[in-house]
Write an enzyme that holds these catalytic residues in place. Structure first.
Site, short mmCIF file in Angstrom:
data_model
loop_
_atom_site.label_atom_id
_atom_site.label_comp_id
_atom_site.label_asym_id
_atom_site.label_seq_id
_atom_site.Cartn_x
_atom_site.Cartn_y
_atom_site.Cartn_z
CE LYS A 179 -6.40 7.21 2.84
NZ LYS A 179 -7.08 6.47 3.95
CB THR A 193 -7.81 11.36 0.13
OG1 THR A 193 -7.59 12.69 -0.33
CG2 THR A 193 -6.52 10.57 -0.11
CG ASP A 194 -9.65 15.00 -3.51
OD1 ASP A 194 -8.80 14.95 -2.60
OD2 ASP A 194 -10.30 16.04 -3.76
CD GLU A 195 -4.45 15.39 -0.38
OE1 GLU A 195 -3.21 15.38 -0.42
OE2 GLU A 195 -5.09 15.79 0.61
CE1 TYR A 240 -3.51 10.96 3.92
CE2 TYR A 240 -3.81 12.70 2.29
CZ TYR A 240 -4.35 11.76 3.15
OH TYR A 240 -5.71 11.60 3.23
#
Length: 342
Positions: free
Chosen positions: A159, A128-130, A155
């Site tokens: 990741k 994810t870009d997060e 979260y």
């Protein structure tokens, strides 16, 4: 000729489920294995039309169950692994981080060990870009593959940790890998706790729609079908060891997304209710997908076309999301948001 065996983890979820469908439709000569634990966000209803196909196989298992996973890889000798399986809702990670570490970090490590031992041709880790943290509101700034990792939620930290494990297995053990990092997905079978399906379901029921803070946080929206095409390309043509960002160039504030859906459904903005902001709420995500575009990918959906199609899908599939929001999810929603009665 022996068929290629593809293991898709998390194939009962939103993105993984759409990818299962995509691969079944585009690669009839592949054996597709869908491994999922069927937690609250997973269901097999979406696969009812393919469940009896000869080249589709479902396996219920926990990716952190080492004995089961190692035995499965020893038995099946998968050629490819596309790893979606993850706890993914930021709000839930703030409330209970531990399950995110167990599934997203330890589960990924178990899969990597199994892939290493069985010598898979490619392990593609969907991230994810997060993991990059947040950008400010300068429209000229974007995440690239070289942006340092700076996750801000449990979260995204889980990741980022799994991303680094995948990279380490490539560098240490020469495991063939790719990592993809996508922006916010939307489309069919999106679990109703996420912004777009949450808004659609609440508006259709004439219920208040919670919007965090002032609603000005910006996300880059990517249609799930475009994401599936990107993963397909990276799986088959991605340079070993490389990271590829997948973004839609569709930046919208959360408030704009909600207002668009309300307008499409012909309802009133009075349904919007601003609620206390999420802890550690990142201001903006935006991806530069140039590297992937040079590989041969381009998004086919703009947000206006994609959101209209998505709304129509939810209108035609009310039975699917209604049976979800009537269960455990209802209690979760009540605890998560404090809303006035309509």
């Amino acid at each position: 000729m022996t068929k290629k065996k593809l293991l898709i983890t998390g194939g009962a979820g939103f993105i993984g489920g759409n990818f299962v469908q995509y691969m079944i439709n585009n690669y009839p000569d592949y054996e597709i294995y869908n491994l999922d634990l069927l937690t609250y966000a997973g269901d097999l209803i979406k696969h009812s039309e393919i469940q009896d196909m000869d080249n589709y196989h479902f396996i219920k298992a926990d990716i952190s169950d080492r004995q089961t996973i190692i035995s499965l890889f020893d038995k099946e000798k998968f050629d490819f692994v596309v790893h979606f399986a993850a706890e993914s809702h930021v709000d839930r990670s703030i409330t209970d981080p531990e399950i995110f570490i167990k599934t997203n970090v330890l589960g990924t490590q178990v899969l990597l060990d199994a892939a290493k031992q069985s010598k898979v041709e490619k392990f593609l880790h969907v991230s994810t870009d997060e993991v990059y943290g947040e950008l400010d509101f300068d429209p000229s700034e974007f995440f690239t593959e070289d942006t340092p990792l700076a996750p801000n939620s449990p979260y995204s930290a889980s990741k980022a940790s799994s991303d680094l494990l995948v990279r380490a297995y490539h560098e240490t053990y020469n495991l063939p890998i790719n990592i993809t990092r996508c922006s916010n997905n939307y489309g069919p079978y999106h679990f109703p706790e996420k912004l777009i399906p949450l808004t659609i379901s609440r508006v259709l029921n004439n219920e208040k729609v919670p919007v965090y803070g002032d609603g000005k946080n910006i996300r880059d929206w990517l249609h799930v079908y475009d994401h599936c095409a990107a993963i397909d390309l990276v799986l088959h043509k991605g340079v070993n060891g490389e990271v590829y960002n997948v973004g839609g160039h569709n930046e919208k504030t959360n408030l704009e997304v909600v207002e668009t859906i309300i307008e499409e459904l012909g309802k009133s903005d009075n349904l919007i209710q601003f609620v206390e902001d999420r802890l550690g709420h990142d201001k903006r995500y935006a991806i530069d997908p140039t590297k992937l575009e040079k590989l041969g990918w381009k998004p086919t959906y703009n947000f206006e076309t994609g959101i209209a199609q998505t709304i129509q899908w939810y209108l035609k599939n009310e039975d699917w999301w209604n049976q979800i929001i009537s269960g455990e999810y209802k209690d979760y929603f009540k605890n998560q948001y404090s809303l006035d009665k309509k």
